[in-house]
Design a protein around this motif. Structure first.
Motif, PDB file in Angstrom:
ATOM      1  N   VAL A   1     -66.330  12.364   7.736  1.00 53.24           N
ATOM      2  CA  VAL A   1     -65.171  13.261   7.650  1.00 53.24           C
ATOM      3  C   VAL A   1     -64.894  13.886   9.007  1.00 53.24           C
ATOM      4  O   VAL A   1     -63.742  13.964   9.439  1.00 53.24           O
ATOM      5  N   ASP A   2     -65.943  14.302   9.704  1.00 55.39           N
ATOM      6  CA  ASP A   2     -65.759  14.875  11.039  1.00 55.39           C
ATOM      7  C   ASP A   2     -65.093  13.888  11.987  1.00 55.39           C
ATOM      8  O   ASP A   2     -64.199  14.253  12.747  1.00 55.39           O
ATOM      9  N   ARG A   3     -65.520  12.618  11.939  1.00 58.17           N
ATOM     10  CA  ARG A   3     -64.916  11.608  12.820  1.00 58.17           C
ATOM     11  C   ARG A   3     -63.433  11.450  12.529  1.00 58.17           C
ATOM     12  O   ARG A   3     -62.616  11.368  13.443  1.00 58.17           O
ATOM     13  N   VAL A   4     -63.074  11.430  11.267  1.00 53.56           N
ATOM     14  CA  VAL A   4     -61.662  11.264  10.898  1.00 53.56           C
ATOM     15  C   VAL A   4     -60.849  12.463  11.369  1.00 53.56           C
ATOM     16  O   VAL A   4     -59.767  12.311  11.923  1.00 53.56           O
ATOM     17  N   LEU A   5     -61.387  13.653  11.172  1.00 51.07           N
ATOM     18  CA  LEU A   5     -60.645  14.854  11.548  1.00 51.07           C
ATOM     19  C   LEU A   5     -60.569  15.051  13.056  1.00 51.07           C
ATOM     20  O   LEU A   5     -59.651  15.695  13.548  1.00 51.07           O
ATOM     21  N   GLN A   6     -61.501  14.503  13.802  1.00 52.98           N
ATOM     22  CA  GLN A   6     -61.516  14.686  15.250  1.00 52.98           C
ATOM     23  C   GLN A   6     -60.757  13.604  15.993  1.00 52.98           C
ATOM     24  O   GLN A   6     -60.492  13.755  17.168  1.00 52.98           O
ATOM     25  N   GLU A   7     -60.409  12.527  15.318  1.00 56.52           N
ATOM     26  CA  GLU A   7     -59.681  11.459  15.995  1.00 56.52           C
ATOM     27  C   GLU A   7     -58.287  11.954  16.370  1.00 56.52           C
ATOM     28  O   GLU A   7     -57.590  12.523  15.559  1.00 56.52           O
ATOM     29  N   GLU A   8     -57.938  11.741  17.600  1.00 59.11           N
ATOM     30  CA  GLU A   8     -56.607  12.120  18.059  1.00 59.11           C
ATOM     31  C   GLU A   8     -55.909  10.882  18.586  1.00 59.11           C
ATOM     32  O   GLU A   8     -56.468  10.143  19.390  1.00 59.11           O
ATOM     33  N   ASP A   9     -54.705  10.674  18.141  1.00 56.76           N
ATOM     34  CA  ASP A   9     -53.923   9.535  18.597  1.00 56.76           C
ATOM     35  C   ASP A   9     -52.961  10.041  19.668  1.00 56.76           C
ATOM     36  O   ASP A   9     -52.046  10.813  19.373  1.00 56.76           O
ATOM     37  N   PRO A  10     -53.161   9.636  20.909  1.00 52.92           N
ATOM     38  CA  PRO A  10     -52.292  10.139  21.982  1.00 52.92           C
ATOM     39  C   PRO A  10     -50.838   9.702  21.822  1.00 52.92           C
ATOM     40  O   PRO A  10     -49.959  10.266  22.433  1.00 52.92           O
ATOM     41  N   THR A  11     -50.573   8.704  21.008  1.00 59.36           N
ATOM     42  CA  THR A  11     -49.194   8.255  20.806  1.00 59.36           C
ATOM     43  C   THR A  11     -48.581   8.867  19.554  1.00 59.36           C
ATOM     44  O   THR A  11     -47.511   8.467  19.138  1.00 59.36           O
ATOM     45  N   GLU A  12     -49.267   9.832  18.990  1.00 60.74           N
ATOM     46  CA  GLU A  12     -48.770  10.437  17.757  1.00 60.74           C
ATOM     47  C   GLU A  12     -47.424  11.105  18.009  1.00 60.74           C
ATOM     48  O   GLU A  12     -47.223  11.786  19.020  1.00 60.74           O
ATOM     49  N   ASP A  13     -46.511  10.902  17.101  1.00 60.70           N
ATOM     50  CA  ASP A  13     -45.182  11.490  17.206  1.00 60.70           C
ATOM     51  C   ASP A  13     -45.043  12.608  16.185  1.00 60.70           C
ATOM     52  O   ASP A  13     -44.482  12.433  15.108  1.00 60.70           O
ATOM     53  N   GLY A  14     -45.546  13.754  16.531  1.00 57.14           N
ATOM     54  CA  GLY A  14     -45.434  14.912  15.654  1.00 57.14           C
ATOM     55  C   GLY A  14     -44.216  15.724  16.024  1.00 57.14           C
ATOM     56  O   GLY A  14     -43.437  15.363  16.924  1.00 57.14           O
ATOM     57  N   PRO A  15     -43.997  16.841  15.363  1.00 59.74           N
ATOM     58  CA  PRO A  15     -42.810  17.672  15.634  1.00 59.74           C
ATOM     59  C   PRO A  15     -42.749  18.161  17.074  1.00 59.74           C
ATOM     60  O   PRO A  15     -41.685  18.223  17.669  1.00 59.74           O
ATOM     61  N   GLU A  16     -43.911  18.492  17.672  1.00 62.61           N
ATOM     62  CA  GLU A  16     -43.895  18.975  19.049  1.00 62.61           C
ATOM     63  C   GLU A  16     -43.422  17.867  19.989  1.00 62.61           C
ATOM     64  O   GLU A  16     -42.631  18.091  20.890  1.00 62.61           O
ATOM     65  N   THR A  17     -43.903  16.658  19.779  1.00 62.59           N
ATOM     66  CA  THR A  17     -43.519  15.526  20.622  1.00 62.59           C
ATOM     67  C   THR A  17     -42.026  15.266  20.506  1.00 62.59           C
ATOM     68  O   THR A  17     -41.345  15.024  21.501  1.00 62.59           O
ATOM     69  N   ALA A  18     -41.505  15.344  19.300  1.00 63.72           N
ATOM     70  CA  ALA A  18     -40.077  15.104  19.092  1.00 63.72           C
ATOM     71  C   ALA A  18     -39.250  16.159  19.830  1.00 63.72           C
ATOM     72  O   ALA A  18     -38.252  15.840  20.469  1.00 63.72           O
ATOM     73  N   ARG A  19     -39.664  17.418  19.774  1.00 63.91           N
ATOM     74  CA  ARG A  19     -38.942  18.470  20.465  1.00 63.91           C
ATOM     75  C   ARG A  19     -38.980  18.244  21.974  1.00 63.91           C
ATOM     76  O   ARG A  19     -37.979  18.404  22.662  1.00 63.91           O
ATOM     77  N   GLU A  20     -40.151  17.858  22.494  1.00 67.92           N
ATOM     78  CA  GLU A  20     -40.265  17.613  23.932  1.00 67.92           C
ATOM     79  C   GLU A  20     -39.354  16.475  24.356  1.00 67.92           C
ATOM     80  O   GLU A  20     -38.683  16.566  25.375  1.00 67.92           O
ATOM     81  N   ARG A  21     -39.298  15.421  23.584  1.00 64.42           N
ATOM     82  CA  ARG A  21     -38.433  14.283  23.928  1.00 64.42           C
ATOM     83  C   ARG A  21     -36.969  14.684  23.883  1.00 64.42           C
ATOM     84  O   ARG A  21     -36.186  14.277  24.735  1.00 64.42           O
ATOM     85  N   ASN A  22     -36.582  15.482  22.898  1.00 62.77           N
ATOM     86  CA  ASN A  22     -35.186  15.911  22.791  1.00 62.77           C
ATOM     87  C   ASN A  22     -34.796  16.796  23.960  1.00 62.77           C
ATOM     88  O   ASN A  22     -33.680  16.716  24.462  1.00 62.77           O
ATOM     89  N   GLN A  23     -35.690  17.627  24.429  1.00 63.57           N
ATOM     90  CA  GLN A  23     -35.384  18.486  25.561  1.00 63.57           C
ATOM     91  C   GLN A  23     -35.187  17.671  26.831  1.00 63.57           C
ATOM     92  O   GLN A  23     -34.326  17.973  27.635  1.00 63.57           O
ATOM     93  N   VAL A  24     -35.948  16.629  26.993  1.00 63.32           N
ATOM     94  CA  VAL A  24     -35.836  15.797  28.192  1.00 63.32           C
ATOM     95  C   VAL A  24     -34.579  14.955  28.148  1.00 63.32           C
ATOM     96  O   VAL A  24     -33.869  14.833  29.131  1.00 63.32           O
ATOM     97  N   SER A  25     -34.250  14.401  26.999  1.00 68.77           N
ATOM     98  CA  SER A  25     -33.126  13.472  26.924  1.00 68.77           C
ATOM     99  C   SER A  25     -31.800  14.133  26.561  1.00 68.77           C
ATOM    100  O   SER A  25     -30.758  13.507  26.686  1.00 68.77           O
TER     101      SER A  25
END
Length: 83
Positions: free
Chosen positions: A53-77
């Motif tokens: 469970v710890d491994r699953v919860l600690q895995e981070e996908d650097p290509t994850e497209d969460g709400p923060e990523t979407a906002r950052e992309r919208n601000q740039v474009s």
């Protein structure tokens, strides 16, 4: 005669084998019988579960497209964001 069965069950379960295969191998009528009889032999099971469970919860996908990523992309474009 029970000692070899107990050893076999404990080795298989401690190695992470699913309950169905040892149950069939030992001739139990159902996996529940095997669980009721042998799970106390695998004290590391809880440790392995927590680690999984710890491994699953600690895995981070650097290509994850969460709400923060979407906002950052919208601000740039979005040219309106620079005004």
């Amino acid at each position: 005669m029970h000692a070899p069965r107990r050893s076999c069950a404990s080795v298989l379960l401690d190695a992470g084998e699913g309950i169905k295969a040892p149950s069939e191998y030992l001739g139990h009528p159902d996996p529940g019988s095997t669980l009721r009889t042998y799970t106390h032999l695998t004290p590391s099971g809880g440790t392995r579960t927590r680690a999984a469970v710890d491994r699953v919860l600690q895995e981070e996908d650097p290509t994850e497209d969460g709400p923060e990523t979407a906002r950052e992309r919208n601000q740039v474009s979005d040219p309106r964001s620079s005004q």
